[in-house]
Scaffold this active site. Structure first.
Site, short mmCIF file in Angstrom:
data_model
loop_
_atom_site.label_atom_id
_atom_site.label_comp_id
_atom_site.label_asym_id
_atom_site.label_seq_id
_atom_site.Cartn_x
_atom_site.Cartn_y
_atom_site.Cartn_z
N HIS A 21 -7.65 -7.74 3.75
CA HIS A 21 -7.39 -8.14 2.36
C HIS A 21 -8.69 -8.17 1.55
CE1 HIS A 21 -3.08 -8.90 2.28
NE2 HIS A 21 -3.21 -9.23 3.55
N ASP A 23 -10.01 -4.74 0.81
CA ASP A 23 -10.18 -3.37 0.28
C ASP A 23 -9.93 -3.33 -1.22
OD1 ASP A 23 -7.38 -3.65 0.65
OD2 ASP A 23 -7.11 -1.62 1.42
N GLY A 108 7.03 -1.27 10.35
CA GLY A 108 6.93 -2.71 10.08
C GLY A 108 5.99 -3.43 11.02
N GLY A 110 2.65 -3.32 10.86
CA GLY A 110 1.32 -3.51 10.28
C GLY A 110 0.33 -2.46 10.74
N LEU A 111 0.84 -1.31 11.20
CA LEU A 111 -0.02 -0.25 11.71
C LEU A 111 0.03 0.99 10.81
CD1 LEU A 111 0.87 -0.63 15.51
CD2 LEU A 111 -1.07 -1.63 14.29
N SER A 113 2.56 2.79 9.24
CA SER A 113 3.46 3.93 9.39
C SER A 113 3.67 4.60 8.03
CB SER A 113 4.81 3.49 9.97
OG SER A 113 5.36 2.46 9.19
N GLU A 146 2.12 5.35 -3.08
CA GLU A 146 2.50 4.01 -2.63
C GLU A 146 2.49 3.02 -3.80
OE1 GLU A 146 2.86 3.23 0.91
OE2 GLU A 146 3.48 1.21 0.35
N ASP A 158 -5.64 2.02 4.35
CA ASP A 158 -4.69 2.63 5.29
C ASP A 158 -4.66 4.15 5.15
OD1 ASP A 158 -4.19 -0.01 5.60
OD2 ASP A 158 -2.15 0.03 4.81
N TYR A 208 2.22 -9.72 -0.72
CA TYR A 208 1.05 -8.87 -0.88
C TYR A 208 0.60 -8.76 -2.35
CZ TYR A 208 -2.13 -4.96 -0.26
OH TYR A 208 -3.25 -4.16 -0.26
C1 GLA Z 1 -2.09 -3.36 3.72
C2 GLA Z 1 -2.60 -2.50 2.56
C3 GLA Z 1 -4.11 -2.26 2.67
C4 GLA Z 1 -4.88 -3.56 2.90
C5 GLA Z 1 -4.23 -4.38 4.02
C6 GLA Z 1 -4.86 -5.73 4.15
O1 GLA Z 1 -2.20 -2.68 4.93
O2 GLA Z 1 -1.94 -1.27 2.51
O3 GLA Z 1 -4.57 -1.59 1.51
O4 GLA Z 1 -4.96 -4.29 1.70
O5 GLA Z 1 -2.84 -4.57 3.80
O6 GLA Z 1 -6.19 -5.62 4.54
#
Ligand code: GLA
Length: 377
Positions: A21, A23, A108, A110-111, A113, A146, A158, A208
């Site tokens: 959190h 970027d 879902g 957090g990797l 996709s 996105e 990401d 978010y």
């Molecule tokens: C998600 C967002 C990223 C980043 C992370 C948290 O993955 O897509 O841009 O903000 O959360 O670090």
């Protein structure tokens, strides 16, 4: 089935080692691309439509190239429409095509996709349109898709990792300038183990975008007295001196961002030296900050990180990605991985009521393009 396609274009999922959190606040992050990936099999056609199918879904969806905005609520297809739409709006003539999408990144978790899907599909469409773009340009287009179509105001981490990742290296990425240093992974007798809470997360319905607004507001307020280009560049003493400008919540959010950025610098040094104990301690501190100051963990991620951090052959564990569910990343002695999965998994299941899933992270290249020759068909 894959015999009908001209190209296979793959983009990676990612694990973020540290720098969460930050970027979208102009900070540095430290992600790595995974061998878990999305592959787009594609063939150009003369029709004015994209025919989509998925390796794990029975149905297919056809996107009309003249009305791409109308697929925002169509499950699975919306990400693809987002990519084609953003390309059209940037002036690319998107050709008709037939597409098969094959994703090995768990959804879902957090990797990333979604970044893997977006980066691979945009790269595939550019390929058949005959338009050359660099991996960084592709990452920026994927981020735009996105943000503008899907509606998550994400940062660039990401998509950048998905497109530009390098085998066996972590990317020290400055998100304000996109300057990037590849840092070889020096994990010695340890491996990165990813544990998925299996609690589905949603960045849009989660908090978010709220965090983005809070950090923007904190920066705006601090900016009335502090001269810094972004929140991540505000110094710890400047935050303390100007605390009165912020509510308690905004202070906590800003404190996380500023301290996390400092942890990323120290993590890079630790990785360069192969000092895994120091790296592990930074991971633990990052999780605590995401839990207590940034408040993006939740009971599942906290249970999984606590179980990992209590395991003696784990040097450090934290949530990775956007949070509110998703996965943790842990540095674990290779010789203890099996026991780690068993013991951490059992404690998590006891506390939460369902199972976590474990993956040993293999760090791989981001974007790869393959022309399917006769022999490969
Ligand atoms: C998600 C967002 C990223 C980043 C992370 C948290 O993955 O897509 O841009 O903000 O959360 O670090």
């Amino acid at each position: 089935m894959k015999t009908d396609f001209e190209y296979a274009v793959s983009a990676a999922g990612r694990v973020n080692i540290i720098g969460e959190h930050v970027d979208y606040c102009g900070g540095k992050v430290f992600p790595a691309a995974l061998s878990l990936k999305n592959t787009i099999y594609i063939k150009k056609t003369d029709a004015k439509e994209i025919v989509l199918s998925w390796s794990d879904l029975p149905s297919s969806v056809t996107l009309d190239l003249s009305s791409l905005e109308s697929y925002k609520n169509v499950p699975h297809a919306s990400y693809f429409a987002a990519c084609a739409d953003v390309l059209q709006k940037s002036g690319v003539e998107v050709p008709g095509c037939v597409v098969l999408s094959d994703c090995t990144v768990p959804f879902g978790a957090g990797l990333s996709s979604s970044a893997a899907i977006e980066v691979s599909f945009i790269a595939a469409l550019l390929l058949i349109a005959g338009v050359k773009k660099s991996p960084v340009e592709i990452a920026l287009l994927a981020q735009k898709a996105e943000r503008e179509y899907v509606g998550t105001q994400c940062g660039i981490m990401d998509q950048y990792a998905s497109a530009c990742g390098k085998k066996d290296a972590a990317l020290l990425l400055s998100c304000d300038t996109l300057a990037c240093k590849e840092v070889p992974l020096r994990l010695g007798d340890c491996a990165l183990v990813i544990a998925n809470t299996n609690k589905p997360h949603s960045l849009v319905s989660g908090k978010y975008n709220e965090r983005r607004r809070e950090t923007a507001e904190a920066f705006e307020r601090l900016g009335t007295r502090v001269d810094a280009p972004c929140l991540a560049a505000v110094k710890e003493e400047e935050l303390e001196r100007n605390k009165d400008l912020l509510s308690d919540v905004l202070y906590k959010r800003a404190k996380h961002v500023i301290e996390e950025v400092a942890r990323v610098e120290r993590a890079e040094e630790a990785m360069e030296k192969g000092d895994l104990a120091a790296l592990g301690a930074l991971l633990k501190a990052s999780h605590a900050s995401l839990r207590d100051l940034f408040e993006v963990t939740g009971k599942e991620l906290d249970a999984l990180a606590a179980a990992a951090n209590d395991f003696s052959e784990c040097l450090g564990s934290r949530m990775t990605g956007g949070g509110f569910g998703g996965s943790t990343v842990s540095i674990v002695k290779k010789s203890a991985i099996e026991r780690f999965e068993k013991e951490v998994g059992a404690r998590y299941e006891r506390e939460i009521g369902y199972k976590a899933s474990f993956y040993i992270a293999e760090i791989s290249d981001g974007l790869t393009i393959k022309k399917l020759g006769e022999s490969e068909k």
